[in-house]
Design a protein around this motif. Structure first.
Motif, PDB file in Angstrom:
ATOM      1  N   ARG A  20      85.553 -16.559  -8.656  1.00  0.00           N
ATOM      2  CA  ARG A  20      86.241 -16.022  -9.833  1.00  0.00           C
ATOM      3  C   ARG A  20      85.178 -15.491 -10.788  1.00  0.00           C
ATOM      4  N   ILE A  21      85.392 -14.297 -11.286  1.00  0.00           N
ATOM      5  CA  ILE A  21      84.437 -13.736 -12.247  1.00  0.00           C
ATOM      6  C   ILE A  21      85.184 -12.977 -13.333  1.00  0.00           C
ATOM      7  N   ALA A  22      84.677 -13.085 -14.537  1.00  0.00           N
ATOM      8  CA  ALA A  22      85.160 -12.258 -15.643  1.00  0.00           C
ATOM      9  C   ALA A  22      84.105 -11.205 -15.927  1.00  0.00           C
ATOM     10  N   ILE A  23      84.518  -9.960 -16.012  1.00  0.00           N
ATOM     11  CA  ILE A  23      83.610  -8.858 -16.320  1.00  0.00           C
ATOM     12  C   ILE A  23      84.029  -8.267 -17.655  1.00  0.00           C
ATOM     13  N   VAL A  24      83.099  -8.265 -18.591  1.00  0.00           N
ATOM     14  CA  VAL A  24      83.388  -7.783 -19.940  1.00  0.00           C
ATOM     15  C   VAL A  24      82.807  -6.388 -20.098  1.00  0.00           C
ATOM     16  N   GLY A  25      83.652  -5.421 -20.361  1.00  0.00           N
ATOM     17  CA  GLY A  25      83.210  -4.046 -20.538  1.00  0.00           C
ATOM     18  C   GLY A  25      84.147  -3.080 -19.853  1.00  0.00           C
ATOM     19  N   GLY A  26      84.079  -1.818 -20.267  1.00  0.00           N
ATOM     20  CA  GLY A  26      84.956  -0.811 -19.691  1.00  0.00           C
ATOM     21  C   GLY A  26      84.235   0.437 -19.244  1.00  0.00           C
ATOM     22  N   GLY A  27      82.893   0.392 -19.234  1.00  0.00           N
ATOM     23  CA  GLY A  27      82.114   1.530 -18.773  1.00  0.00           C
ATOM     24  C   GLY A  27      81.997   1.564 -17.268  1.00  0.00           C
ATOM     25  N   TYR A  28      81.182   2.497 -16.778  1.00  0.00           N
ATOM     26  CA  TYR A  28      81.125   2.655 -15.328  1.00  0.00           C
ATOM     27  C   TYR A  28      80.520   1.440 -14.636  1.00  0.00           C
ATOM     28  N   ILE A  29      79.570   0.747 -15.269  1.00  0.00           N
ATOM     29  CA  ILE A  29      78.974  -0.428 -14.641  1.00  0.00           C
ATOM     30  C   ILE A  29      80.010  -1.534 -14.480  1.00  0.00           C
ATOM     31  N   ALA A  30      80.769  -1.816 -15.530  1.00  0.00           N
ATOM     32  CA  ALA A  30      81.807  -2.845 -15.462  1.00  0.00           C
ATOM     33  C   ALA A  30      82.847  -2.503 -14.406  1.00  0.00           C
ATOM     34  N   CYS A  31      83.295  -1.254 -14.401  1.00  0.00           N
ATOM     35  CA  CYS A  31      84.355  -0.844 -13.476  1.00  0.00           C
ATOM     36  C   CYS A  31      83.864  -0.827 -12.038  1.00  0.00           C
ATOM     37  N   GLU A  32      82.625  -0.426 -11.828  1.00  0.00           N
ATOM     38  CA  GLU A  32      82.087  -0.404 -10.472  1.00  0.00           C
ATOM     39  C   GLU A  32      81.978  -1.810  -9.898  1.00  0.00           C
ATOM     40  N   PHE A  33      81.478  -2.747 -10.688  1.00  0.00           N
ATOM     41  CA  PHE A  33      81.335  -4.103 -10.175  1.00  0.00           C
ATOM     42  C   PHE A  33      82.680  -4.806 -10.046  1.00  0.00           C
ATOM     43  N   VAL A  52      88.863 -10.985  -9.765  1.00  0.00           N
ATOM     44  CA  VAL A  52      88.192 -10.310 -10.870  1.00  0.00           C
ATOM     45  C   VAL A  52      89.125 -10.162 -12.061  1.00  0.00           C
ATOM     46  N   LEU A  53      88.653 -10.676 -13.202  1.00  0.00           N
ATOM     47  CA  LEU A  53      89.310 -10.446 -14.488  1.00  0.00           C
ATOM     48  C   LEU A  53      88.399  -9.534 -15.289  1.00  0.00           C
ATOM     49  N   GLN A  54      88.862  -8.329 -15.588  1.00  0.00           N
ATOM     50  CA  GLN A  54      88.067  -7.391 -16.375  1.00  0.00           C
ATOM     51  C   GLN A  54      88.676  -7.248 -17.755  1.00  0.00           C
ATOM     52  N   LEU A  55      87.827  -7.393 -18.774  1.00  0.00           N
ATOM     53  CA  LEU A  55      88.271  -7.360 -20.165  1.00  0.00           C
ATOM     54  C   LEU A  55      87.572  -6.225 -20.898  1.00  0.00           C
ATOM     55  N   TYR A  56      88.361  -5.411 -21.570  1.00  0.00           N
ATOM     56  CA  TYR A  56      87.781  -4.314 -22.345  1.00  0.00           C
ATOM     57  C   TYR A  56      88.499  -4.203 -23.674  1.00  0.00           C
ATOM     58  N   ARG A  57      87.737  -4.109 -24.751  1.00  0.00           N
ATOM     59  CA  ARG A  57      88.332  -4.109 -26.086  1.00  0.00           C
ATOM     60  C   ARG A  57      88.963  -2.778 -26.469  1.00  0.00           C
ATOM     61  N   GLY A  58      88.677  -1.721 -25.738  1.00  0.00           N
ATOM     62  CA  GLY A  58      89.241  -0.411 -26.034  1.00  0.00           C
ATOM     63  C   GLY A  58      90.621  -0.213 -25.441  1.00  0.00           C
ATOM     64  N   LYS A 114      80.552 -24.275 -21.029  1.00  0.00           N
ATOM     65  CA  LYS A 114      80.435 -24.898 -19.710  1.00  0.00           C
ATOM     66  C   LYS A 114      81.695 -25.703 -19.440  1.00  0.00           C
ATOM     67  N   ASP A 115      82.149 -25.651 -18.193  1.00  0.00           N
ATOM     68  CA  ASP A 115      83.337 -26.387 -17.788  1.00  0.00           C
ATOM     69  C   ASP A 115      83.125 -26.891 -16.366  1.00  0.00           C
ATOM     70  N   GLY A 116      82.472 -28.051 -16.238  1.00  0.00           N
ATOM     71  CA  GLY A 116      82.119 -28.554 -14.915  1.00  0.00           C
ATOM     72  C   GLY A 116      81.143 -27.619 -14.243  1.00  0.00           C
ATOM     73  N   ASP A 117      81.479 -27.162 -13.035  1.00  0.00           N
ATOM     74  CA  ASP A 117      80.633 -26.211 -12.320  1.00  0.00           C
ATOM     75  C   ASP A 117      80.913 -24.766 -12.730  1.00  0.00           C
ATOM     76  N   GLY A 118      81.911 -24.574 -13.581  1.00  0.00           N
ATOM     77  CA  GLY A 118      82.287 -23.231 -13.985  1.00  0.00           C
ATOM     78  C   GLY A 118      82.089 -22.985 -15.468  1.00  0.00           C
ATOM     79  N   LEU A 119      82.754 -21.957 -15.958  1.00  0.00           N
ATOM     80  CA  LEU A 119      82.680 -21.578 -17.360  1.00  0.00           C
ATOM     81  C   LEU A 119      84.088 -21.379 -17.895  1.00  0.00           C
ATOM     82  N   HIS A 129      90.356 -18.869 -19.810  1.00  0.00           N
ATOM     83  CA  HIS A 129      90.251 -18.751 -18.353  1.00  0.00           C
ATOM     84  C   HIS A 129      89.026 -19.528 -17.902  1.00  0.00           C
ATOM     85  N   VAL A 130      89.091 -20.092 -16.710  1.00  0.00           N
ATOM     86  CA  VAL A 130      87.928 -20.744 -16.108  1.00  0.00           C
ATOM     87  C   VAL A 130      87.447 -19.886 -14.950  1.00  0.00           C
ATOM     88  N   VAL A 131      86.165 -19.542 -14.976  1.00  0.00           N
ATOM     89  CA  VAL A 131      85.571 -18.656 -13.970  1.00  0.00           C
ATOM     90  C   VAL A 131      84.245 -19.248 -13.497  1.00  0.00           C
TER      91      VAL A 131
END
Length: 450
Positions: A170-183, A194-200, A237-242, A252-254
């Motif tokens: 599980r991963i959270a990706i913060v951003g809405g540019g090409y790097i965030a969207c590509e990953f 994948v949880l992607q978060l963008y403020r725009g 920190k949340d155990g082995d996750g975040l 969310h826990v990721v």
């Protein structure tokens, strides 16, 4: 007459710095270059090249699925993250050796250490060596920006994502540019949630709105949890996750949170500001059309200048600088029409103006086509391709072309050539189509939709 140790000293061994050093040396200049990390820069070591390899890796999931409609029976497919990372590392090491070898073959004096600017003609290395040089070229690129929020230190950036020991579940990706969207696309394709978060309001700010909307819809359809007008305010920190907390109170826990929230020019601690080089508020170096800074003997190329942050632009900048300074050619780097690709899934290619930019300059005609690519007819996929052309109503000049779908990057590279030459819609119309291809849509769209 002042005695110099070098005609040119380059700080930074990325695409722009290496090209400038090599070409200058071939012109007969005595050149030194310092790089404190690895040769090849962001593109080769932790950017374009490893990213594209991972895009290829993630795209096999589609290929396996599509193959069933064409009569193939495949067994259980499994993915080995460790093998991908190991093979990727071997390829990056091979490319880095080529970069280093090309420098030494060209006669460049290479220093594997940090360098700072002491004055307009003096370079000091971290090992204590000091050199006098007639010209200095700054090519230090940029680095990821991490937001100032509680727990941000638990996050990773595009620098670290390539070297994770294990694939995130599980991963959270913060951003809405090409790097965030590509990953987001890469990891989703490899099976990560994948949880992607963008403020725009929409991802890929600065690109044509049709590309933005088309890619966002396709990403969601593929399983990316894309949430707009959302941001992370805390990481714990949340155990082995975040545990991440959003601005609406949701948690969310990721396994990892990746920040793709912009990049900053790498000028901190470099000594350029103290030398009198003019910087922008974001740290990038102000240069003129010849890549010259406010200090006549100091020049800069690539991402550190705040110009288009693209590897080919950095290479062209570096080559033009070397030809001008040491080849007596007076070459300016051309930045008029720059084709670029976004290796999202589906990928996008774009060249020229967006529709909004074109409308600001005058009346336009819009040609647009969306269709299922041929592979989807038997493969069973629902994803559609987008072809869009923006044409000046006054002189019928093609102002912009935007493509989403398989092969978009390859197509847009070739389209950049006639566009740079001033091609009109009639030139496209008069070109014979290649059938059956997706690209034929570009020469068969006849009726404007707007």
């Amino acid at each position: 007459m002042t005695n110099f140790d070098f005609d040119l000293f380059v700080i930074g061994g990325g695409s722009g710095g290496v090209r400038a050093a090599r070409i200058a040396s071939q012109h007969g200049a005595k050149v030194g270059l310092a790089e404190e990390f690895r040769y090849g820069g962001t593109c080769v070591i932790r950017g374009c090249v490893p990213k594209k390899l991972m895009v290829y890796a993630s795209s096999f999931a589609d290929a396996f699925e599509d193959s069933h409609g064409f009569g193939w029976n495949t067994g259980e497919n499994t993915f080995d993250w460790g093998r991908l990372i190991s093979n990727k590392d071997a390829e990056i090491s091979r490319l880095e050796n080529i970069y280093r070898s090309n420098l030494t073959k060209a006669g460049v004096n290479v220093f594997p250490t940090r360098a700072i600017v002491r004055d307009a003609h003096t370079i000091e290395l971290a090992d204590g060596q000091v050199f006098r040089t007639k010209h200095i070229l700054i090519a230090t690129g940029g680095s990821p920006v991490v937001p100032d929020i509680p727990g941000a230190e638990y996050g990773i950036t595009s620098n670290e994502i390539f070297d994770l020991d294990r694939q995130p579940g599980r991963i959270a990706i913060v951003g809405g540019g090409y790097i965030a969207c590509e990953f987001a696309g890469i990891l989703n394709g490899l099976g990560t949630h994948v949880l992607q978060l963008y403020r725009g309001e929409q991802i890929l700010r600065g690109f044509d709105d049709d590309i933005r909307n088309h890619v966002a819809d396709a990403m969601r359809e593929r399983g990316v949890s894309l949430e707009l007008q959302r941001d992370v305010v805390r990481v714990e920190k949340d155990g082995d996750g975040l545990k991440i907390t959003l601005d609406n109170g949701e948690t969310h826990v990721v396994d990892h949170i990746m920040f793709a929230t912009g990049r900053r020019a790498s000028t901190d601690g470099l000594g350029v500001k103290e030398t009198g080089v003019k910087l922008r508020e974001n740290g990038s170096i102000v240069v003129d059309e010849w890549s010259q800074t406010s200090v006549p003997s100091i020049f800069a190329v690539g991402d550190v200048t705040g110009r288009a942050a693209l590897t080919p632009v950095a290479i062209r900048d570096g080559h033009a600088f070397a030809d001008t300074m040491f080849g007596n050619r007076g070459v300016r780097a051309y930045e008029g029409v720059i084709a670029t690709a976004i290796f999202t899934q589906p990928e996008a290619g774009t060249v020229g103006m967006t529709e909004a930019e074109a409308r600001e300059q005058g009346e336009v005609e819009i040609y647009r086509s969306t269709f299922r690519p041929m592979i989807a007819t038997l493969g069973g996929g629902s994803e559609k391709m987008l072809m869009k052309m923006i044409v000046s109503k006054t002189d019928q000049k093609v102002l912009g072309v935007h493509i989403v779908g398989h092969g978009a990057a390859e197509m847009v590279q070739l389209i950049a050539i006639p566009m740079r030459m001033g091609a009109t819609k009639a030139d496209f119309d008069a070109t014979m189509a290649v059938h059956p291809t997706a690209a034929e849509e570009l020469v068969t769209m006849r009726v404007p939709v707007e």
